[in-house]
Design a protein around this motif. Structure first.
Motif, PDB file in Angstrom:
ATOM      1  N   PHE A  23       2.334 -10.612  -0.804  1.00  0.00           N
ATOM      2  CA  PHE A  23       3.704 -10.640  -0.761  1.00  0.00           C
ATOM      3  C   PHE A  23       4.416 -12.426   0.330  1.00  0.00           C
ATOM      4  O   PHE A  23       4.761 -13.257  -0.282  1.00  0.00           O
ATOM      5  N   ARG A  24       3.303 -12.072   1.006  1.00  0.00           N
ATOM      6  CA  ARG A  24       4.379 -13.929   1.977  1.00  0.00           C
ATOM      7  C   ARG A  24       3.105 -14.856   1.555  1.00  0.00           C
ATOM      8  O   ARG A  24       3.722 -15.842   2.398  1.00  0.00           O
ATOM      9  N   TYR A  55      10.181  -3.598  -9.765  1.00  0.00           N
ATOM     10  CA  TYR A  55       9.195  -2.501  -9.529  1.00  0.00           C
ATOM     11  C   TYR A  55       8.473  -2.211 -10.540  1.00  0.00           C
ATOM     12  O   TYR A  55       7.315  -1.399 -11.176  1.00  0.00           O
ATOM     13  N   ARG A  58       5.953  -4.401 -11.511  1.00  0.00           N
ATOM     14  CA  ARG A  58       4.511  -4.388 -10.830  1.00  0.00           C
ATOM     15  C   ARG A  58       3.239  -2.616 -11.444  1.00  0.00           C
ATOM     16  O   ARG A  58       2.684  -2.873 -10.975  1.00  0.00           O
ATOM     17  N   THR A 175      -4.061  -7.615   5.878  1.00  0.00           N
ATOM     18  CA  THR A 175      -2.572  -7.779   5.782  1.00  0.00           C
ATOM     19  C   THR A 175      -1.971  -8.441   7.474  1.00  0.00           C
ATOM     20  O   THR A 175      -2.888  -8.965   7.954  1.00  0.00           O
ATOM     21  N   SER A 176      -0.563  -9.726   7.409  1.00  0.00           N
ATOM     22  CA  SER A 176      -0.625 -11.065   8.024  1.00  0.00           C
ATOM     23  C   SER A 176       0.285 -10.310   9.324  1.00  0.00           C
ATOM     24  O   SER A 176       0.656 -11.310   9.843  1.00  0.00           O
ATOM     25  N   TYR A 180       6.386  -4.733  10.769  1.00  0.00           N
ATOM     26  CA  TYR A 180       6.117  -3.011  11.722  1.00  0.00           C
ATOM     27  C   TYR A 180       6.497  -2.003  11.047  1.00  0.00           C
ATOM     28  O   TYR A 180       7.312  -2.355  10.546  1.00  0.00           O
TER      29      TYR A 180
END
Ligand code: BJW
Length: 235
Positions: A23-24, A55, A58, A175-176, A180
């Motif tokens: 994602f990031r 979606y 993906r 994972t970044s 949360y």
């Protein structure tokens, strides 16, 4: 430690080397799509076609991808480790399962499920949703991807916190640490006395919370860690 219970949290980085976008990272999904346009309930209400297309694309892509050495190593750990191993994944792909893992909790949902908001059925779904197909249970055309968007409550939280309470070791992979409640698990595990380890390409946002951090591609650092653990268990 040889019979310890282990909770493994995985994120997009574990599937990156299978060719699934994170994602990031540079070139990741959020560079091409604004989060608020595709990953919130408000976005779905505002422009359902945009969200369904995102979606559908993906969902189709992941079905052509294969698990990598990190997924296989974690499945091996689950089989061979004398204590309990639970994989909690933020990923909505099914690569842990296809590598042979059996105890996997998908806290952000699954690509290959649809969710009927009319009757609450969650049928397995491999095709597109853009054409508003009817729900196989109730016939209403109210299916959405069965994934957790920002502002929605992640799945399986009671089971995850129960496992964290029993964990002797918590390992976060790929994972970044930006989202949360998953980003907070390391502090919960730590407060409850578990040893904590980060395996990531680079230091995550939460790296300082971990007792130990090892950085490198998941296909290298995860199999190396699993072999180390299994060698210890055999001693
Ligand atoms: C490699 C690698 C390689 C690359 N090898 N590594 C302010 C403060 C605190 C919280 C909030 C706040 N404001 C709002 C919130 C809450 C919000 C939140 O966290 N927002 C943040 C942005 C601050 N969270 C929520 O809304 C959640 N719900 C919630 O909190 O409900 C309340 C509640 C909780 C619990 C109990 C009761 C009530 C819901 C979050 C839903 C997230 N949904 C998404 C989309 C899912 C569907 C989909 O896939 O499209 O989940 S967003 C996206 O981010 C996706 C991911 O699962 C999630 C995490 O991303 P991940 O996996 O970390 O990926 P990246 O790309 O960020 O990082 C990849 C990492 O891999 C990098 O570090 C790379 O270096 C590394 N890497 N290649 C190893 N080869």
């Amino acid at each position: 430690m040889t019979h310890a219970n282990i909770v493994v949290l995985t994120g997009a980085g574990v599937s990156a080397e299978s060719g699934i976008d994170t994602f990031r990272d540079a070139g990741g999904l959020w560079e091409r799509h604004r989060v608020e346009d595709v990953a919130t309930p408000e976005a779905f209400e505002r422009d359902p076609d945009l969200v369904l297309r995102f979606y559908d694309m993906r969902r189709e892509a992941i079905q052509a991808k294969q698990p990598n050495a990190a997924h296989f190593a974690l499945a091996k750990l689950e089989r061979a480790w004398p204590g309990d191993v639970l994989i909690v994944t933020q990923n909505i792909d099914d690569l842990h399962e296809r590598a042979g893992a059996r105890r996997v909790l998908h806290m952000h949902g699954e690509h290959l499920n649809a969710w009927c908001t009319a009757c609450d059925a969650r049928p397995r779904w491999t095709g597109p949703l853009i054409g508003r197909p009817p729900c196989p249970e109730c016939g209403e055309r109210m299916l959405r991807p069965d994934v957790v968007w920002f502002g929605e409550i992640p799945y399986r939280m009671d089971e995850i916190f129960a496992a964290l309470r029993e964990a002797h070791m918590f390992v976060s992979i790929g994972t970044s640490g930006a989202v949360y409640p998953a980003a907070g698990f390391v502090r919960t595990a730590r407060d409850l006395g578990a040893a904590t380890l980060e395996l990531n390409l680079e230091p995550s946002q939460g790296t300082l919370w971990f007792d130990e951090a090892r950085h490198g591609p998941a296909t290298q650092v995860v199999p190396a860690w699993v072999e180390e653990m299994l060698a210890q268990a055999g001693e």
